[in-house]
Design a protein around this motif. Structure first.
Motif, PDB file in Angstrom:
ATOM      1  N   VAL A 286       0.838  -1.200   0.000  1.00  0.00           N
ATOM      2  CA  VAL A 286       0.000   0.000   0.000  1.00  0.00           C
ATOM      3  C   VAL A 286       0.873   1.250   0.000  1.00  0.00           C
ATOM      4  N   VAL A 287       0.471   2.243  -0.803  1.00  0.00           N
ATOM      5  CA  VAL A 287       1.091   3.569  -0.759  1.00  0.00           C
ATOM      6  C   VAL A 287      -0.031   4.603  -0.642  1.00  0.00           C
ATOM      7  N   ILE A 288       0.028   5.419   0.399  1.00  0.00           N
ATOM      8  CA  ILE A 288      -0.931   6.511   0.592  1.00  0.00           C
ATOM      9  C   ILE A 288      -0.281   7.808   0.110  1.00  0.00           C
ATOM     10  N   VAL A 289      -1.006   8.553  -0.719  1.00  0.00           N
ATOM     11  CA  VAL A 289      -0.472   9.802  -1.278  1.00  0.00           C
ATOM     12  C   VAL A 289      -1.416  10.961  -0.946  1.00  0.00           C
ATOM     13  N   GLY A 290      -0.859  12.025  -0.354  1.00  0.00           N
ATOM     14  CA  GLY A 290      -1.634  13.236  -0.103  1.00  0.00           C
ATOM     15  C   GLY A 290      -2.229  13.360   1.277  1.00  0.00           C
ATOM     16  N   ALA A 291      -1.857  12.468   2.201  1.00  0.00           N
ATOM     17  CA  ALA A 291      -2.456  12.472   3.541  1.00  0.00           C
ATOM     18  C   ALA A 291      -2.138  13.765   4.281  1.00  0.00           C
ATOM     19  N   ARG A 292      -3.148  14.308   4.949  1.00  0.00           N
ATOM     20  CA  ARG A 292      -2.958  15.489   5.776  1.00  0.00           C
ATOM     21  C   ARG A 292      -3.942  15.536   6.940  1.00  0.00           C
ATOM     22  N   SER A 293      -4.718  14.455   7.129  1.00  0.00           N
ATOM     23  CA  SER A 293      -5.652  14.386   8.249  1.00  0.00           C
ATOM     24  C   SER A 293      -5.711  12.943   8.728  1.00  0.00           C
ATOM     25  N   LEU A 294      -4.901  12.635   9.748  1.00  0.00           N
ATOM     26  CA  LEU A 294      -4.828  11.275  10.275  1.00  0.00           C
ATOM     27  C   LEU A 294      -5.171  11.283  11.760  1.00  0.00           C
ATOM     28  N   ASP A 295      -6.081  10.400  12.169  1.00  0.00           N
ATOM     29  CA  ASP A 295      -6.396  10.252  13.587  1.00  0.00           C
ATOM     30  C   ASP A 295      -5.271   9.495  14.281  1.00  0.00           C
ATOM     31  N   GLU A 296      -5.231   9.598  15.609  1.00  0.00           N
ATOM     32  CA  GLU A 296      -4.140   8.986  16.368  1.00  0.00           C
ATOM     33  C   GLU A 296      -4.075   7.477  16.158  1.00  0.00           C
ATOM     34  N   GLY A 297      -5.241   6.830  16.140  1.00  0.00           N
ATOM     35  CA  GLY A 297      -5.259   5.386  15.916  1.00  0.00           C
ATOM     36  C   GLY A 297      -4.712   5.005  14.550  1.00  0.00           C
ATOM     37  N   GLU A 298      -4.963   5.848  13.560  1.00  0.00           N
ATOM     38  CA  GLU A 298      -4.442   5.596  12.215  1.00  0.00           C
ATOM     39  C   GLU A 298      -2.921   5.729  12.175  1.00  0.00           C
ATOM     40  N   ARG A 299      -2.398   6.724  12.882  1.00  0.00           N
ATOM     41  CA  ARG A 299      -0.940   6.908  12.927  1.00  0.00           C
ATOM     42  C   ARG A 299      -0.264   5.693  13.546  1.00  0.00           C
ATOM     43  N   GLU A 300      -0.871   5.182  14.607  1.00  0.00           N
ATOM     44  CA  GLU A 300      -0.303   4.004  15.273  1.00  0.00           C
ATOM     45  C   GLU A 300      -0.328   2.791  14.351  1.00  0.00           C
ATOM     46  N   LEU A 301      -1.424   2.628  13.616  1.00  0.00           N
ATOM     47  CA  LEU A 301      -1.542   1.494  12.712  1.00  0.00           C
ATOM     48  C   LEU A 301      -0.521   1.591  11.575  1.00  0.00           C
ATOM     49  N   ILE A 302      -0.307   2.802  11.070  1.00  0.00           N
ATOM     50  CA  ILE A 302       0.684   3.021  10.013  1.00  0.00           C
ATOM     51  C   ILE A 302       2.077   2.620  10.498  1.00  0.00           C
ATOM     52  N   LYS A 303       2.423   3.033  11.710  1.00  0.00           N
ATOM     53  CA  LYS A 303       3.731   2.684  12.267  1.00  0.00           C
ATOM     54  C   LYS A 303       3.840   1.183  12.525  1.00  0.00           C
ATOM     55  N   GLU A 304       2.795   0.618  13.086  1.00  0.00           N
ATOM     56  CA  GLU A 304       2.811  -0.800  13.438  1.00  0.00           C
ATOM     57  C   GLU A 304       3.000  -1.689  12.218  1.00  0.00           C
ATOM     58  N   HIS A 305       2.350  -1.326  11.109  1.00  0.00           N
ATOM     59  CA  HIS A 305       2.372  -2.172   9.914  1.00  0.00           C
ATOM     60  C   HIS A 305       3.337  -1.673   8.834  1.00  0.00           C
ATOM     61  N   GLY A 306       4.017  -0.578   9.093  1.00  0.00           N
ATOM     62  CA  GLY A 306       5.009  -0.086   8.147  1.00  0.00           C
ATOM     63  C   GLY A 306       4.425   0.337   6.810  1.00  0.00           C
ATOM     64  N   ILE A 307       3.257   0.966   6.837  1.00  0.00           N
ATOM     65  CA  ILE A 307       2.611   1.399   5.597  1.00  0.00           C
ATOM     66  C   ILE A 307       3.315   2.641   5.050  1.00  0.00           C
ATOM     67  N   LYS A 308       3.560   2.639   3.757  1.00  0.00           N
ATOM     68  CA  LYS A 308       4.262   3.755   3.115  1.00  0.00           C
ATOM     69  C   LYS A 308       3.289   4.912   2.901  1.00  0.00           C
ATOM     70  N   VAL A 309       3.628   6.069   3.420  1.00  0.00           N
ATOM     71  CA  VAL A 309       2.750   7.242   3.342  1.00  0.00           C
ATOM     72  C   VAL A 309       3.539   8.453   2.861  1.00  0.00           C
ATOM     73  N   TYR A 310       2.991   9.141   1.862  1.00  0.00           N
ATOM     74  CA  TYR A 310       3.518  10.435   1.439  1.00  0.00           C
ATOM     75  C   TYR A 310       2.499  11.491   1.866  1.00  0.00           C
ATOM     76  N   THR A 311       2.796  12.173   2.959  1.00  0.00           N
ATOM     77  CA  THR A 311       1.918  13.246   3.417  1.00  0.00           C
ATOM     78  C   THR A 311       2.136  14.479   2.546  1.00  0.00           C
ATOM     79  N   MET A 312       1.355  15.514   2.780  1.00  0.00           N
ATOM     80  CA  MET A 312       1.546  16.749   2.023  1.00  0.00           C
ATOM     81  C   MET A 312       2.918  17.366   2.312  1.00  0.00           C
ATOM     82  N   HIS A 313       3.477  17.070   3.483  1.00  0.00           N
ATOM     83  CA  HIS A 313       4.833  17.541   3.775  1.00  0.00           C
ATOM     84  C   HIS A 313       5.823  16.959   2.767  1.00  0.00           C
ATOM     85  N   GLU A 314       5.720  15.657   2.514  1.00  0.00           N
ATOM     86  CA  GLU A 314       6.620  15.013   1.546  1.00  0.00           C
ATOM     87  C   GLU A 314       6.360  15.514   0.126  1.00  0.00           C
TER      88      GLU A 314
END
Length: 300
Positions: A170-198
């Motif tokens: 999975v690759v997420i592109v454009g993220a800029r609104s993530l709930d705390e539970g979502e952030r934890e899940l992303i870290k736990e599962h190593g999901i690749k995310v390109y936020t608007m910062h990137e």
């Protein structure tokens, strides 16, 4: 790109609270989708709209902190069967939403045909909530988690198997609104995310080059799930959950052009177009324009 496209409309508005997104498929068709793609020499078969169960007469009902759980599960199963059939026939599934909860049915119908289906999740949100982490109980904030096998059994088991996809695909592109539970899940599962910062720091060209390279070596097909709220509300005002500071119209066209050039996209869905909140069908027209780029439209 597969030149045979089957279009499926999903007038689902049960995954959230704001009415109107059920008219998204009609708005996209009205904006000239079929004519645009036929000009590019695609064979377009429009299968019409999936029948979506009506919500309870008393309004949205919550079961296990999930709003309209039974109706969404039933509608997703119907969609999965239709998408499954399209892939079986060797055609490209192009699904029109509807709110983003429809991705559960889309992916359920597609993923059984692949060993390692990749997903590009083009969205302001991660859609990685569960009943426990969701502040609202709205299922349109959960389809990516569900497709990973995380969530209520009535959703994760759609079409009779789970999980549909793997987190490393999975690759997420454009993220800029993530709930705390979502952030934890992303870290736990190593999901690749390109936020608007990137995206701002690297530029869309680099983001897409890296995304394509990342998925190319590990997947045997890639599904694009594009939520129009991934774009800035100035570009796409007709969405239910707008978040300022989003992707530009030009950046998004570049991303679609690069995905076409990658020759890796095997299915796609465009979701969350809400004509009631729109300005003269602007958001649906943007969706159709992005489809043009995804399917090879160019000035040369």
């Amino acid at each position: 790109m597969n030149k045979q496209i089957s279009v499926i409309g999903v007038p689902m508005d049960l995954g959230q609270m704001r009415r109107g997104v059920d008219m998204g498929p009609s708005a996209i068709r009205y904006a000239g989708m079929t004519e645009r793609l036929e000009k590019l020499k695609y064979d377009i078969e429009d299968l019409g709209d999936i029948d979506i169960p009506l919500p309870p007469k008393t309004g949205s009902e919550k079961l296990d902190n999930l709003r309209n759980l039974n109706e969404i599960s039933e509608g997703s199963q119907s969609l999965a069967k239709e998408v499954d059939k399209v892939v079986e026939e060797g055609r490209f599934p192009l699904v029109l939403g509807g709110d983003h909860s429809i991705a559960m049915g889309t992916l359920a119908g597609i993923a059984k045909h692949y060993e390692n289906l990749g997903v590009i999740w083009y969205d302001a949100h991660g859609d990685l909530n569960t009943a426990d982490s969701s502040p609202s109980g709205n299922i349109h904030g959960m389809p990516l988690a569900v497709s990973l096998g995380i969530g209520h059994e009535k959703l994760t088991s759609i079409h009779g198997y789970e999980p549909k996809i793997k987190p490393e695909n999975v690759v997420i592109v454009g993220a800029r609104s993530l709930d705390e539970g979502e952030r934890e899940l992303i870290k736990e599962h190593g999901i690749k995310v390109y936020t608007m910062h990137e995206v701002d720091r690297m530029g869309m060209t680099k983001v897409m080059e890296e995304s394509v390279e990342y998925l190319k070596g590990r997947t045997d097909g890639v599904h694009l799930s594009l939520d129009l709220d991934g774009l800035d509300p100035h570009e796409a005002p007709g969405v239910g959950t707008p978040v300022i500071g989003g992707l530009s119209y030009r950046e998004s066209h570049l991303a679609m052009e690069m995905l076409y050039q990658s020759e890796m996209i095997t299915s796609a869905e465009f979701v969350e177009v809400n004509p009631i909140l729109d300005e003269k069908n602007k958001t649906a027209s943007v969706a159709v324009g992005l489809m043009g780029s995804l399917f090879g439209e160019s000035l040369k």
